[in-house]
Design a protein around this motif. Structure first.
Motif, PDB file in Angstrom:
ATOM      1  N   ALA A 102      -1.311  19.151   3.936  1.00 13.45           N
ATOM      2  CA  ALA A 102      -0.693  20.419   2.491  1.00 13.45           C
ATOM      3  C   ALA A 102       1.377  18.812   2.279  1.00 13.45           C
ATOM      4  CB  ALA A 102      -0.546  21.089   2.984  1.00 13.45           C
ATOM      5  N   ALA A 103       1.058  18.367   1.113  1.00 18.17           N
ATOM      6  CA  ALA A 103       1.750  17.969   0.382  1.00 18.17           C
ATOM      7  C   ALA A 103       2.028  17.788  -0.815  1.00 18.17           C
ATOM      8  CB  ALA A 103       1.396  15.891   1.141  1.00 18.17           C
ATOM      9  N   ASN A 104       3.129  17.335  -0.939  1.00 18.47           N
ATOM     10  CA  ASN A 104       3.343  17.101  -2.702  1.00 18.47           C
ATOM     11  C   ASN A 104       3.668  15.601  -2.992  1.00 18.47           C
ATOM     12  OD1 ASN A 104       5.316  16.687  -4.778  1.00 18.47           O
ATOM     13  ND2 ASN A 104       6.265  19.154  -4.335  1.00 18.47           N
ATOM     14  N   VAL A 105       2.278  15.361  -4.160  1.00 15.17           N
ATOM     15  CA  VAL A 105       2.992  14.070  -4.385  1.00 15.17           C
ATOM     16  C   VAL A 105       4.144  13.342  -4.914  1.00 15.17           C
ATOM     17  CG1 VAL A 105       2.733  14.797  -6.788  1.00 15.17           C
ATOM     18  CG2 VAL A 105       1.312  12.582  -5.707  1.00 15.17           C
ATOM     19  N   TYR A 106       4.987  13.638  -4.653  1.00 15.73           N
ATOM     20  CA  TYR A 106       6.241  13.809  -5.385  1.00 15.73           C
ATOM     21  C   TYR A 106       7.140  13.394  -3.989  1.00 15.73           C
ATOM     22  CZ  TYR A 106       5.894  15.545  -9.946  1.00 15.73           C
ATOM     23  OH  TYR A 106       5.502  15.452 -11.590  1.00 15.73           O
ATOM     24  N   GLU A 107       6.695  13.840  -2.999  1.00 19.42           N
ATOM     25  CA  GLU A 107       7.673  13.871  -1.915  1.00 19.42           C
ATOM     26  C   GLU A 107       6.728  13.633  -0.806  1.00 19.42           C
ATOM     27  OE1 GLU A 107       9.740  17.313  -1.730  1.00 19.42           O
ATOM     28  OE2 GLU A 107      10.965  17.000  -3.218  1.00 19.42           O
ATOM     29  N   LEU A 108       6.241  12.697  -0.764  1.00 23.57           N
ATOM     30  CA  LEU A 108       4.734  12.328   0.310  1.00 23.57           C
ATOM     31  C   LEU A 108       5.188  11.721   1.450  1.00 23.57           C
ATOM     32  CD1 LEU A 108       2.299   9.952  -1.758  1.00 23.57           C
ATOM     33  CD2 LEU A 108       1.971  12.601  -0.862  1.00 23.57           C
ATOM     34  N   PRO A 109       4.927  12.778   2.486  1.00 27.07           N
ATOM     35  CA  PRO A 109       5.301  13.079   3.938  1.00 27.07           C
ATOM     36  C   PRO A 109       4.795  11.368   4.407  1.00 27.07           C
ATOM     37  CG  PRO A 109       3.377  14.697   3.824  1.00 27.07           C
ATOM     38  CD  PRO A 109       3.602  14.181   2.883  1.00 27.07           C
ATOM     39  N   PHE A 110       5.009  10.440   4.463  1.00 29.11           N
ATOM     40  CA  PHE A 110       4.180   9.399   5.048  1.00 29.11           C
ATOM     41  C   PHE A 110       5.082   8.579   5.476  1.00 29.11           C
ATOM     42  CE2 PHE A 110       0.931  11.560   3.169  1.00 29.11           C
ATOM     43  CZ  PHE A 110       0.201  12.413   4.201  1.00 29.11           C
ATOM     44  N   ALA A 111       5.105   6.868   6.080  1.00 29.94           N
ATOM     45  CA  ALA A 111       6.088   5.792   6.353  1.00 29.94           C
ATOM     46  C   ALA A 111       6.004   5.322   5.015  1.00 29.94           C
ATOM     47  CB  ALA A 111       5.867   5.182   7.148  1.00 29.94           C
ATOM     48  N   ASP A 112       6.791   3.989   4.336  1.00 31.78           N
ATOM     49  CA  ASP A 112       7.040   3.125   3.439  1.00 31.78           C
ATOM     50  C   ASP A 112       5.201   2.132   4.028  1.00 31.78           C
ATOM     51  OD1 ASP A 112       8.891   4.028   2.385  1.00 31.78           O
ATOM     52  OD2 ASP A 112      10.147   2.862   2.300  1.00 31.78           O
ATOM     53  N   ASP A 113       4.870   1.830   2.471  1.00 33.41           N
ATOM     54  CA  ASP A 113       3.804   0.840   3.053  1.00 33.41           C
ATOM     55  C   ASP A 113       2.608   0.939   4.177  1.00 33.41           C
ATOM     56  OD1 ASP A 113       4.932  -1.052   1.568  1.00 33.41           O
ATOM     57  OD2 ASP A 113       6.437  -1.563   2.649  1.00 33.41           O
ATOM     58  N   SER A 114       1.927   2.607   4.150  1.00 33.01           N
ATOM     59  CA  SER A 114       0.745   3.508   5.606  1.00 33.01           C
ATOM     60  C   SER A 114       0.015   2.859   4.836  1.00 33.01           C
ATOM     61  CB  SER A 114       1.210   4.623   4.744  1.00 33.01           C
ATOM     62  OG  SER A 114       2.711   4.789   5.741  1.00 33.01           O
ATOM     63  N   PHE A 115      -0.973   2.883   3.706  1.00 29.59           N
ATOM     64  CA  PHE A 115      -2.317   2.624   2.618  1.00 29.59           C
ATOM     65  C   PHE A 115      -2.470   1.593   2.191  1.00 29.59           C
ATOM     66  CE2 PHE A 115      -0.492   7.488   3.482  1.00 29.59           C
ATOM     67  CZ  PHE A 115      -1.384   7.395   4.618  1.00 29.59           C
ATOM     68  N   ASP A 116      -3.633   1.767   2.570  1.00 29.03           N
ATOM     69  CA  ASP A 116      -3.821   0.368   1.974  1.00 29.03           C
ATOM     70  C   ASP A 116      -4.934   0.644   0.698  1.00 29.03           C
ATOM     71  OD1 ASP A 116      -4.805  -1.712   4.135  1.00 29.03           O
ATOM     72  OD2 ASP A 116      -5.073   0.042   4.875  1.00 29.03           O
ATOM     73  N   ILE A 117      -5.499   2.248   0.405  1.00 30.07           N
ATOM     74  CA  ILE A 117      -5.970   2.472  -1.360  1.00 30.07           C
ATOM     75  C   ILE A 117      -4.865   4.030  -1.477  1.00 30.07           C
ATOM     76  CG2 ILE A 117      -7.755   3.200  -2.092  1.00 30.07           C
ATOM     77  CD1 ILE A 117      -9.148   0.800  -0.946  1.00 30.07           C
ATOM     78  N   VAL A 118      -4.553   4.372  -2.227  1.00 20.46           N
ATOM     79  CA  VAL A 118      -3.978   5.294  -2.577  1.00 20.46           C
ATOM     80  C   VAL A 118      -4.715   5.877  -4.036  1.00 20.46           C
ATOM     81  CG1 VAL A 118      -1.730   6.567  -2.824  1.00 20.46           C
ATOM     82  CG2 VAL A 118      -1.526   5.057  -1.905  1.00 20.46           C
TER      83      VAL A 118
END
Length: 280
Positions: A102-118
């Motif tokens: 569960a996560a709010n798109v405005y406040e994604l609980p992931f570090a910067d530069d974490s995903f290859d595709i969003v």
């Protein structure tokens, strides 16, 4: 820094009958524009990480995960209840490389530069601050990675039979979305949105993709979802509370028209969606 702004609520709600059209969506029928890029990147790096924002019941997330079996997909949604349906779907289909959160798109609980595709599908159209949401998605995307968006343009609906209550419904659902702070015509504006978020135009690849619902099963899925939103969903409540110009009798007629459309053997519905692939 986390946003302190109070954002608008999601009007349709999460009742299964109101979002049954969400469970119909797959990577093939709703994210085909992304698949060539996903497959090309997977050839170079089989261990891709993909974030699906506003994933709802997860049918797109699960099908995307099948394209990167050695990678990882994290499906997020604001609703804890609905994102658990994504976990159940993954388990039922034997997909082991998908996690939910569960996560709010405005406040994604992931570090910067974490995903290859969003990826996000029909999310920004509901938001009162879509640029802010896109900036949040860009933050967690790796340099050289991509953010893929697909959003509706409510002006681009086409249906047969041409029932007047359905024409009125298109006007109504457009007004409901805009009165709630959403963006019913955002599909055609996705390149502009990306540029507002600071992306150079040459890094934005735009396209348009259609949905078409014509078989009995498709008509029951789409028409049934729209009908049930009119009968007892958040949409009906908003229309009455905000006095948007249609009453209960009007919405009952629209619901009946959806049943008529579902029953029509020659019934067909199409809508156009804007798409962009943004390279960070």
């Amino acid at each position: 820094m986390a946003s302190t702004k109070e954002h608008n609520a999601y009007v349709p709600g999460y009742k299964p009958s109101h979002i049954q059209n969400h469970t119909w969506r797959t990577a093939e029928n709703s994210a085909a524009y992304l698949l060539p890029t996903l497959q090309a990147k997977a050839k170079v790096n089989p261990h891709l990480r993909l974030l699906d924002c506003g994933a709802g019941p997860g049918s797109i997330s699960v099908s995307l995960a099948k394209y990167i079996p050695q990678g990882e997909v994290i499906a997020t949604d604001l609703s804890e209840e609905v994102i658990q349906r994504a976990a159940e779907l993954a388990k039922a289909e034997g997909v082991g490389n998908l996690k939910v959160q569960a996560a709010n798109v405005y406040e994604l609980p992931f570090a910067d530069d974490s995903f290859d595709i969003v990826h996000a599908q029909q999310v920004l159209c509901h938001l009162d601050a879509p640029v802010e949401a896109l900036q949040s998605m860009l933050r967690v995307c790796k340099p050289g990675g991509v953010v893929a968006l697909r959003e509706v343009d409510m002006r681009m609906w086409d249906f047969w039979p041409e029932l007047e209550p359905l024409t009125q419904f298109n006007k109504l659902i457009t007004l409901v979305m805009s009165s709630n702070g959403g963006n019913p015509t955002i599909g055609a504006r996705l390149p502009s949105l990306a540029m507002q978020a600071g992306i150079p135009r040459e890094r934005i690849q735009a396209s348009m993709g259609a949905w078409c619902f014509s078989t009995r099963e498709e008509r029951e899925m789409w028409g049934g979802s729209m009908r049930d939103r009119l009968k007892d969903g958040g949409m009906r409540k908003v229309v009455l509370e905000r006095k948007l110009g249609w009453g209960e009798e009007d919405m009952d007629k629209m619901a009946e028209a959806w049943d008529e459309w579902i029953a029509a053997e020659d019934g067909c519905f199409g809508c156009l969606n804007g798409e962009v692939i943004i390279t960070k």
